[in-house]
Design a protein around this motif. Structure first.
Motif, PDB file in Angstrom:
ATOM      1  N   THR A  88       0.678  -1.166  -0.084  1.00 41.92           N
ATOM      2  CA  THR A  88       0.053  -0.045  -0.143  1.00 41.92           C
ATOM      3  C   THR A  88       0.942   1.085   0.041  1.00 41.92           C
ATOM      4  O   THR A  88       0.426   2.275   0.003  1.00 41.92           O
ATOM      5  CB  THR A  88      -1.168  -0.026   1.228  1.00 41.92           C
ATOM      6  N   ALA A  89       2.292   1.057   0.113  1.00 42.33           N
ATOM      7  CA  ALA A  89       3.039   2.282   0.107  1.00 42.33           C
ATOM      8  C   ALA A  89       3.154   2.854  -1.377  1.00 42.33           C
ATOM      9  O   ALA A  89       2.659   2.375  -2.332  1.00 42.33           O
ATOM     10  CB  ALA A  89       4.772   2.012   0.317  1.00 42.33           C
ATOM     11  N   SER A  90       3.539   4.148  -1.345  1.00 39.91           N
ATOM     12  CA  SER A  90       3.661   4.724  -2.595  1.00 39.91           C
ATOM     13  C   SER A  90       4.783   4.299  -3.502  1.00 39.91           C
ATOM     14  O   SER A  90       5.640   3.626  -3.014  1.00 39.91           O
ATOM     15  CB  SER A  90       4.012   6.524  -2.163  1.00 39.91           C
ATOM     16  N   PRO A  91       4.523   4.709  -4.644  1.00 43.09           N
ATOM     17  CA  PRO A  91       5.711   4.034  -5.385  1.00 43.09           C
ATOM     18  C   PRO A  91       6.969   4.330  -5.250  1.00 43.09           C
ATOM     19  O   PRO A  91       8.019   3.569  -5.454  1.00 43.09           O
ATOM     20  CB  PRO A  91       5.248   4.660  -7.201  1.00 43.09           C
ATOM     21  N   ALA A  95      10.046   1.765  -4.509  1.00 51.15           N
ATOM     22  CA  ALA A  95      11.285   1.725  -5.034  1.00 51.15           C
ATOM     23  C   ALA A  95      12.599   2.138  -4.030  1.00 51.15           C
ATOM     24  O   ALA A  95      13.422   1.129  -4.280  1.00 51.15           O
ATOM     25  CB  ALA A  95      11.243   3.041  -5.865  1.00 51.15           C
ATOM     26  N   ASP A  96      12.306   2.886  -2.922  1.00 52.88           N
ATOM     27  CA  ASP A  96      13.447   2.927  -2.051  1.00 52.88           C
ATOM     28  C   ASP A  96      13.650   1.589  -1.437  1.00 52.88           C
ATOM     29  O   ASP A  96      14.658   1.324  -1.066  1.00 52.88           O
ATOM     30  CB  ASP A  96      12.886   4.046  -1.113  1.00 52.88           C
ATOM     31  N   ALA A  97      12.516   0.984  -0.970  1.00 52.28           N
ATOM     32  CA  ALA A  97      12.402  -0.180  -0.297  1.00 52.28           C
ATOM     33  C   ALA A  97      13.338  -1.377  -1.172  1.00 52.28           C
ATOM     34  O   ALA A  97      14.337  -2.295  -0.633  1.00 52.28           O
ATOM     35  CB  ALA A  97      11.206  -0.793   0.189  1.00 52.28           C
ATOM     36  N   LEU A  98      12.771  -1.464  -2.590  1.00 56.12           N
ATOM     37  CA  LEU A  98      13.527  -2.378  -3.476  1.00 56.12           C
ATOM     38  C   LEU A  98      14.952  -1.974  -3.613  1.00 56.12           C
ATOM     39  O   LEU A  98      15.719  -2.779  -3.650  1.00 56.12           O
ATOM     40  CB  LEU A  98      12.870  -2.406  -4.699  1.00 56.12           C
ATOM     41  N   PHE A  99      15.375  -0.873  -3.523  1.00 58.63           N
ATOM     42  CA  PHE A  99      16.689  -0.335  -3.892  1.00 58.63           C
ATOM     43  C   PHE A  99      17.563  -0.791  -2.583  1.00 58.63           C
ATOM     44  O   PHE A  99      18.642  -1.293  -2.517  1.00 58.63           O
ATOM     45  CB  PHE A  99      16.882   1.114  -3.944  1.00 58.63           C
ATOM     46  N   GLU A 100      16.958  -0.786  -1.348  1.00 57.34           N
ATOM     47  CA  GLU A 100      17.522  -0.881  -0.362  1.00 57.34           C
ATOM     48  C   GLU A 100      17.704  -2.506  -0.002  1.00 57.34           C
ATOM     49  O   GLU A 100      18.717  -2.936   0.517  1.00 57.34           O
ATOM     50  CB  GLU A 100      16.911  -0.523   1.079  1.00 57.34           C
ATOM     51  N   TRP A 101      16.852  -3.300  -0.496  1.00 59.65           N
ATOM     52  CA  TRP A 101      16.522  -4.770  -0.497  1.00 59.65           C
ATOM     53  C   TRP A 101      17.898  -5.108  -1.613  1.00 59.65           C
ATOM     54  O   TRP A 101      18.745  -6.070  -1.197  1.00 59.65           O
ATOM     55  CB  TRP A 101      15.619  -5.218  -0.855  1.00 59.65           C
ATOM     56  N   GLU A 102      18.036  -4.522  -2.676  1.00 58.86           N
ATOM     57  CA  GLU A 102      19.131  -4.964  -3.632  1.00 58.86           C
ATOM     58  C   GLU A 102      20.553  -4.563  -3.155  1.00 58.86           C
ATOM     59  O   GLU A 102      21.377  -5.279  -3.227  1.00 58.86           O
ATOM     60  CB  GLU A 102      18.993  -4.215  -5.026  1.00 58.86           C
ATOM     61  N   ARG A 103      20.393  -3.596  -2.180  1.00 56.86           N
ATOM     62  CA  ARG A 103      21.799  -3.197  -1.749  1.00 56.86           C
ATOM     63  C   ARG A 103      22.370  -4.315  -0.575  1.00 56.86           C
ATOM     64  O   ARG A 103      23.395  -4.969  -0.544  1.00 56.86           O
ATOM     65  CB  ARG A 103      21.786  -1.817  -0.693  1.00 56.86           C
TER      66      ARG A 103
END
Length: 152
Positions: A88-91, A95-103
Motif C-alpha cells: 500500500t506504500a507509494s511508488p 522503489a526505495d525499499a527495493l533499492f535498499e533490499w538490492e543493496r
C-alpha cells in the motif's frame, strides 16, 4: 437413545447454538469446531460419565480452540503486516525499499537474506532456530552481527 447419548447431544446442541451467532471470530470458530469434535466422540462410541463432564469438556475445548485461533490470527497479522505496508506504500517508497533490499542482497549470502526475511516477517529467534537446527542464542548472535555489518 441412552442417557450418555443424550448428554452428548445436549452438548452438541449447545455448541451449535453458540456457533450460530452472527459474529464471526475465534469464539464462533471454536464453538463450531467443538460441535464437530463432540460428534466425533459420539461416533467413536465414547460414553461420558455425566452431563457436567461433557459440558466441562466442551467448555475447555471451546476455550482452547478460541485461544489457538486468536494466537494464529495475531501471528498471521504480525507476519503479513510489513508486506501489506509495502503493497500500500507509494511508488517512491516501494522503489526505495527495493533499492535498499538490492543493496542488502549485494552484501549478504542467501542464507543471511533468508534470516533477514524471517526476522522481518516476525518469526521469533526460537522459531527461526528450531527451523534451522540452531539455538535461540545462536540466531540472535547471527542477526546482531549481520545488523552491525550492514550498518557499517
Amino acid at each position: 437413545m441412552t442417557k450418555a447419548q443424550a448428554f452428548v447431544w445436549d452438548a452438541y446442541l449447545d455448541a451449535q447454538k453458540r456457533a450460530d451467532r452472527k459474529q464471526v471470530g475465534p469464539n464462533y470458530w471454536s464453538a463450531d469446531q467443538t460441535a464437530d469434535r463432540i460428534l466425533d466422540l459420539a461416533e467413536a462410541g465414547v460414553t461420558p460419565i455425566s452431563p457436567q463432564a461433557v459440558r466441562k469438556m466442551a467448555r475447555n475445548l471451546r476455550r482452547n480452540l478460541a485461544a489457538t485461533e486468536r494466537r494464529r490470527k495475531a501471528i498471521e497479522l504480525a507476519r503479513y503486516a510489513p508486506l501489506q505496508e509495502f503493497v500500500t506504500a507509494s511508488p517512491e517508497a516501494r522503489a526505495d525499499a527495493l533499492f535498499e533490499w538490492e543493496r542488502v542482497c549485494g552484501q549478504t549470502t542467501r542464507v543471511e537474506q533468508r534470516l533477514l526475511q524471517q526476522v522481518g516477517f516476525g518469526f521469533t529467534y526460537g522459531e527461526i532456530g528450531a527451523a534451522a537446527g540452531l539455538t535461540e542464542k545462536a540466531v540472535e548472535l547471527r542477526v546482531a552481527r549481520l545488523r552491525l555489518r550492514l550498518a557499517a
